[in-house]
Design an enzyme around this catalytic site. Structure first.
Site, PDB file in Angstrom:
ATOM      1  N   GLY A  66      -1.816   6.807  -6.481  1.00  0.00           N
ATOM      2  CA  GLY A  66      -1.591   6.262  -5.147  1.00  0.00           C
ATOM      3  C   GLY A  66      -2.568   6.742  -4.087  1.00  0.00           C
ATOM      4  CG  ASP A  90       0.724   6.933  -2.272  1.00  0.00           C
ATOM      5  OD1 ASP A  90       1.493   7.921  -2.306  1.00  0.00           O
ATOM      6  OD2 ASP A  90       0.810   5.996  -3.091  1.00  0.00           O
ATOM      7  CG  ASP A 129      10.199   6.626  -0.486  1.00  0.00           C
ATOM      8  OD1 ASP A 129      10.805   6.303   0.547  1.00  0.00           O
ATOM      9  OD2 ASP A 129      10.475   6.163  -1.606  1.00  0.00           O
ATOM     10  CE  LYS A 168       8.456   3.289   1.917  1.00  0.00           C
ATOM     11  NZ  LYS A 168       9.047   2.785   0.678  1.00  0.00           N
ATOM     12  CG  PHE A 186       7.757  -1.620  -1.772  1.00  0.00           C
ATOM     13  CD1 PHE A 186       8.199  -0.461  -2.404  1.00  0.00           C
ATOM     14  CD2 PHE A 186       6.651  -2.279  -2.277  1.00  0.00           C
ATOM     15  CE1 PHE A 186       7.552   0.027  -3.536  1.00  0.00           C
ATOM     16  CE2 PHE A 186       5.989  -1.806  -3.409  1.00  0.00           C
ATOM     17  CZ  PHE A 186       6.445  -0.651  -4.037  1.00  0.00           C
ATOM     18  CG  ASP A 220       1.693   1.100  -7.796  1.00  0.00           C
ATOM     19  OD1 ASP A 220       1.992   2.071  -7.079  1.00  0.00           O
ATOM     20  OD2 ASP A 220       2.234   0.873  -8.894  1.00  0.00           O
ATOM     21  NE  ARG A 262      -2.314   2.116  -8.726  1.00  0.00           N
ATOM     22  CZ  ARG A 262      -1.261   2.895  -8.475  1.00  0.00           C
ATOM     23  NH1 ARG A 262      -1.067   3.363  -7.269  1.00  0.00           N
ATOM     24  NH2 ARG A 262      -0.406   3.183  -9.425  1.00  0.00           N
TER      25      ARG A 262
HETATM   26  P1  IMP Z   1       8.769  10.218  -3.238  1.00  0.00           P
HETATM   27  O1  IMP Z   1       8.772  11.191  -4.367  1.00  0.00           O
HETATM   28  O2  IMP Z   1       9.979   9.354  -3.217  1.00  0.00           O
HETATM   29  O3  IMP Z   1       8.464  10.838  -1.887  1.00  0.00           O
HETATM   30  O4  IMP Z   1       7.700   9.157  -3.587  1.00  0.00           O
HETATM   31  C1  IMP Z   1       6.398   9.245  -3.370  1.00  0.00           C
HETATM   32  C2  IMP Z   1       5.693   8.285  -4.291  1.00  0.00           C
HETATM   33  O5  IMP Z   1       6.418   7.062  -4.480  1.00  0.00           O
HETATM   34  C3  IMP Z   1       4.407   7.901  -3.652  1.00  0.00           C
HETATM   35  O6  IMP Z   1       3.390   8.756  -4.109  1.00  0.00           O
HETATM   36  C4  IMP Z   1       4.208   6.482  -4.073  1.00  0.00           C
HETATM   37  O7  IMP Z   1       3.455   6.463  -5.260  1.00  0.00           O
HETATM   38  C5  IMP Z   1       5.578   5.938  -4.372  1.00  0.00           C
HETATM   39  N1  IMP Z   1       6.057   5.071  -3.263  1.00  0.00           N
HETATM   40  C6  IMP Z   1       7.002   5.353  -2.350  1.00  0.00           C
HETATM   41  N2  IMP Z   1       7.171   4.340  -1.481  1.00  0.00           N
HETATM   42  C7  IMP Z   1       6.290   3.385  -1.859  1.00  0.00           C
HETATM   43  C8  IMP Z   1       5.963   2.074  -1.323  1.00  0.00           C
HETATM   44  O8  IMP Z   1       6.488   1.587  -0.317  1.00  0.00           O
HETATM   45  N3  IMP Z   1       4.982   1.396  -1.989  1.00  0.00           N
HETATM   46  C9  IMP Z   1       4.351   1.889  -3.091  1.00  0.00           C
HETATM   47  N4  IMP Z   1       4.599   3.110  -3.595  1.00  0.00           N
HETATM   48  C10 IMP Z   1       5.579   3.841  -2.993  1.00  0.00           C
HETATM   49 MG    MG Z   2       2.158   8.091  -5.842  1.00  0.00          MG
END
Ligand code: IMP
Ligand code: MG
Length: 175
Positions: free
Chosen positions: A46, A101, A104, A132, A153, A160, A166
């Site tokens: 990402g 990237d 979340d 986010k 999203f 992606d 990407r």
């Molecule tokens: P977390 O572990 O939930 O914080 O997720 C982080 C990872 O989830 C990021 O590195 C992204 O690869 C993926 N991700 C989270 N939200 C999105 C989105 O809206 N679009 C695409 N990838 C996302």
């Molecule tokens: Mg990622």
């Protein structure tokens, strides 16, 4: 030649704005780590574009590592992080800046920073292109944020949907 298919969704952050913001972030980061040994850990895939564009503006003695970790399937976080076991590295004496990237649920960064700390890093901080606004599932905080965004999203500029999109230059939101 046929025109390329129109990408889905709508532009949320245009490429030019991303470029400008990256220069600001790089200035701040450079100032913060001045005189300290810095290792940047980019989370693949990402952060690919963000990582490279940011690194172009960081000092020449910056060291680089890439970790391949993943948690998403389609538009949802699976809640578990895979790939961590493949990455080690000795971070003793180094200040580590994780680049991702998007922040979340926070799970990815939580597990990655824990491992980097266990491997001896003097400090661990996080820089994300997008933050986010949503409820975190693990304690994680970004020290540098490109853009805070609503809980939508997004794709493009490295982000992606099931490995596609990407390469789009702008960050786009799907509805
Ligand atoms: P977390 O572990 O939930 O914080 O997720 C982080 C990872 O989830 C990021 O590195 C992204 O690869 C993926 N991700 C989270 N939200 C999105 C989105 O809206 N679009 C695409 N990838 C996302
Ligand atoms: Mg990622």
């Amino acid at each position: 030649m046929p025109a390329p298919p129109k990408p889905p969704g709508t532009v949320l952050i245009p490429a030019a704005r991303i470029r400008r913001r990256i220069r600001e972030l790089a200035r701040d980061i450079t100032k913060h780590y001045q005189g300290r040994p810095l290792t940047v850990v980019g989370l693949m895939n990402g952060s690919l574009f963000f990582l490279v564009d940011l690194l172009r503006h960081l000092p020449p003695d910056t060291q680089i590592e890439c970790w391949r970790v993943y948690s998403y399937k389609g538009r949802r976080s699976t809640g578990s992080i895979r790939g961590l076991d493949h990455h080690a590295g000795d971070y003793r004496g180094r200040h580590v800046l994780i680049i991702d990237d998007i922040l979340d649920t926070g799970l990815t960064v939580y597990h990655v920073s824990r491992k980097i700390r266990q491997n001896g890093a003097r400090s661990v901080k996080l820089c994300v292109l997008l933050d986010k606004k949503r409820k975190r599932r693990a304690p994680a905080k970004a020290h540098w944020v490109g853009f805070p965004i609503a809980d939508r999203f997004v794709i493009g500029y490295g982000l992606d949907l099931d490995h596609a999109y990407r390469t789009l230059p702008d960050v786009r939101a799907l509805d």
